[in-house]
Enzyme design. Structure first.
Site, short mmCIF file in Angstrom:
data_model
loop_
_atom_site.label_atom_id
_atom_site.label_comp_id
_atom_site.label_asym_id
_atom_site.label_seq_id
_atom_site.Cartn_x
_atom_site.Cartn_y
_atom_site.Cartn_z
N GLY A 127 0.81 -1.21 0.00
CA GLY A 127 0.00 0.00 0.00
C GLY A 127 0.84 1.25 0.00
O GLY A 127 0.36 2.33 0.36
N GLY A 128 2.11 1.10 -0.40
CA GLY A 128 3.02 2.24 -0.31
C GLY A 128 3.19 2.64 1.14
O GLY A 128 3.08 1.84 2.06
N SER B 133 5.77 -4.88 -2.17
CA SER B 133 5.41 -3.56 -2.67
C SER B 133 5.87 -2.50 -1.67
O SER B 133 7.05 -2.45 -1.32
CB SER B 133 3.90 -3.49 -2.94
OG SER B 133 3.56 -2.31 -3.63
#
Length: 484
Positions: free
Chosen positions: A83-84, A165
Site C-alpha cells: 500500500g506504499g 510492494s
C-alpha cells in the site's frame, strides 16, 4: 484457532500521539481478549464509513501473532503490508498457514500517509522526528517482539522482516535505520524497489507548506494535533501540489509523505543503489513478478508490427534491440503481448540493487522471479505471489477460483522456502535445484512456477535497455538534485 494455528489478533504494541514518536503500550490488568482484527490506521476510504473499531488514529498500532506452539523457540517472521506508505492493513495477509511451516508470524498496522510522515522538523525541535514516526512505529513493533515474542513460542534472536510492494520498501528502509539494526536479522523484499527520492529539504519544505495550507503559524504549531484527519490529509495533498509536486501513480519513484533521511533515524534511502552498511550482515532474499504493474495485453490480438510500433513510443531507436534482447531473455514467453506486458518498473532496479549489495555486503543475497500466471487475467502481476508464500490459495477465489494440484504444490514450496530462509538465512529446500547466492557475475535467479528452475543472468541486457528508457524521470530528478 485459525486453520490449525493459534491466532492472537489486534494486540496493542504502542501508544501514539500525532506527529510524535511511539511509546510502549501501557500494561493492562488481567487477560485481554485478542480474537479479532484491530482497527486499521487512518487512510482514504473513498466514501466508505468506518467505525472507531475499524479505523482509528489513536488505537491502530496493533499487531497479530500466529503460532502453533507457545512453548517453542521458533524463528519469527514480521510481515509489513503493501500500500506504499499511504494505505493498507495487516488484515490483507493472514499468517495462519505460514505459521505451520514451523515459524511464528507477526503482522502489524502502523501510521501511514500524513500521520506517519509529516516532517515538521524545520519548524520546531519538538517535532524533530515527525517525518519518520510511521517507520518508528515499525521499530516499536520490533521492540515488542524482542520483549514479548517468547510468550508465543518465538525466538527474538532470529527475526526476519518481510514485505511486498510498499512493504518491501519498508523492509529496505529498516535496513537503513540504526534503531532497527539489532532487532531483526534477515530481510525479504518482494517487488519493493520503487525509489523513494525524498530528501530532508523536500520533506521540510512540504511540512511548511502543510502549515501554510492550514493557516497554522510556526508559533502555534501544536494546533496541528487538533486538525480533523480528513482536513489534514486534504491539506497535505494541496501542499504537495503547491510545493514539491504530486507523484503520478506508476512512475518509477515516489516522494512526499514517506520516510525522510535525516542522518539519525534514517541514514539514507534504500535501493540507491544499496542499503546502509549497518545491515551488511543481514541475509537478503529479493525478487519480482513477471508482469508486476504493467498493463496486461494478453487478451488483445496483436501482430509483431503493431507491438513494435507501440514499443517505439518508449524505446525509440532501441526498439529492435529491445525485441532481440527479449527473445534471448525469455525464449518461452516471447510473444507480442509479452513484449508489452513485462515488468518495466521493479526488475531493473532489483538487479541494480542486488549487484550493489552482493558486491559490498558480508551476508548473502538470493534472488527470485515469480512467473506463475493467473487463469483469470493470464498475468503474473504485482502481489500474485502473496497467496503462494503465505500458502493461502483458498483465500483468493477471484484470482484463483479452482487451484490445481500444481498450484497447491507451488504454494507449499514457496511458503517452505520463505520459512526456510527465516530459519537459516538460506532459502534452499529439498526438491528444488541448488540455489546459490547471487553475484553480479552469476546472476543466479530462482524461477517460481509450476516447474521451479535456476537461470543465470537471463535478462541483464534487456533490463539495461529498460532501465535506460523507463527511468528518465528519475534521471532528470537526480540531475536536478545534483545541480542544486
Amino acid at each position: 484457532m485459525q486453520e490449525g494455528s493459534m491466532a492472537f489478533l489486534g494486540i496493542p504494541y504502542a501508544k501514539v500521539e500525532r506527529c510524535m514518536p511511539p511509546l510502549p503500550v501501557d500494561k493492562w490488568e488481567g487477560v485481554r481478549v485478542c480474537d479479532h482484527w484491530g482497527p486499521q490506521v487512518m487512510q482514504q476510504t473513498w466514501g466508505q464509513k468506518l467505525s472507531e473499531e475499524e479505523m482509528s488514529e489513536k488505537n491502530s498500532c496493533v499487531l497479530n501473532v500466529w503460532t502453533t506452539d507457545v512453548n517453542a523457540r521458533k524463528p519469527v517472521m514480521l510481515w509489513l503490508h503493501g500500500g506504499g506508505f499511504d494505505s493498507g492493513t495487516s488484515a490483507w495477509n493472514p499468517g495462519m498457514q505460514l505459521a505451520q511451516k514451523d515459524v511464528v508470524v507477526v503482522s502489524i498496522n502502523h501510521r501511514l500517509n500524513i500521520l506517519g510522515f509529516l516532517d515538521l522538523s524545520a519548524v520546531s525541535d519538538k517535532y524533530k522526528y515527525s517525518g519518520n514516526v510511521g517507520m518508528l512505529d515499525v521499530v516499536q513493533a520490533l521492540e515488542w517482539i524482542r520483549d514479548n515474542i517468547a510468550n508465543f513460542g518465538g525466538d527474538a534472536s532470529n527475526v526476519t522482516v518481510f514485505g511486498e510492494s510498499g512493504g518491501g520498501g519498508k523492509v529496505g528502509t529498516l535496513m537503513c535505520m540504526p534503531a532497527a539494526k539489532d532487532l531483526f536479522h534477515k530481510a525479504i523484499i518482494m517487488s519493493g524497489t520503487i525509489l523513494n527520492v525524498n530528501n530532508h529539504t523536500m520533506t521540510q519544505t512540504l511540512g511548511k507548506a502543510v502549515l501554510k495550507e492550514l493557516g497554522i503559524s510556526e508559533q502555534d504549531i501544536d494546533r496541528i494535533k487538533d486538525i480533523p484527519y480528513q482536513e489534514l490529509y486534504d491539506a497535505g495533498q494541496r501542499a504537495m501540489a503547491a510545493s514539491i509536486g504530486t507523484r503520478k501513480p506508476g512512475t518509477p519513484m515516489m516522494w512526499g509523505f514517506g520516510p525522510t533521511p535525516d542522518g539519525e533515524v534514517l541514514l539514507q534511502q534504500p535501493f540507491q543503489p544499496d542499503f546502509a552498511a549497518i545491515s551488511s550482515e543481514k541475509p537478503l532474499l529479493i525478487g519480482t513478478t513477471f508482469n508486476e504493474l504493467q498493463r496486461l495485453n494478453y487478451d488483445r490480438e496483436l501482430t509483431e508490427e503493431q507491438a513494435r510500433e507501440e514499443l517505439k513510443v518508449t524505446f525509440g531507436d532501441e526498439t529492435d534491440a529491445y525485441m532481440k534482447a527479449f527473445a534471448k531473455a525469455h525464449p518461452n514467453q516471447n510473444t507480442p503481448q509479452d513484449w508489452l506486458s513485462i515488468d518495466w518498473l521493479f526488475r531493473p532496479k532489483t538487479i541494480i540493487t542486488a549487484d550493489a549489495v552482493a558486491g559490498t555486503r558480508k551476508a548473502p543475497t538470493y534472488m527470485y522471479m515469480f512467473t506463475w500466471r493467473s487463469p483469470v487475467n493470464k498475468g503474473s502481476v504485482h502481489g500474485h505471489e502473496l497467496k503462494f508464500c503465505f500458502n493461502t490459495l483458498h483465500h483468493s477465489p477471484n484470482e484463483l477460483p479452482q487451484p490445481t494440484e500444481q498450484d497447491i504444490k507451488l504454494a507449499d514450496t514457496m511458503s517452505s522456502v520463505w520459512a526456510q530462509f527465516a530459519k537459516t538465512g538460506n532459502p534452499h529446500i529439498k526438491g528444488l535445484p541448488v540455489w546459490n547466492a547471487y553475484t553480479a557475475k552469476n546472476g543466479e535467479l530462482m524461477v517460481f512456477d509450476h516447474q521451479c528452475f535456476i537461470r543465470n543472468n537471463p535478462d541483464r541486457e534487456l533490463e539495461q535497455i529498460i532501465n535506460r528508457h523507463c527511468f528518465k524521470q528519475l534521471d532528470a530528478f537526480r540531475a536536478s538534485a545534483g545541480s542544486e
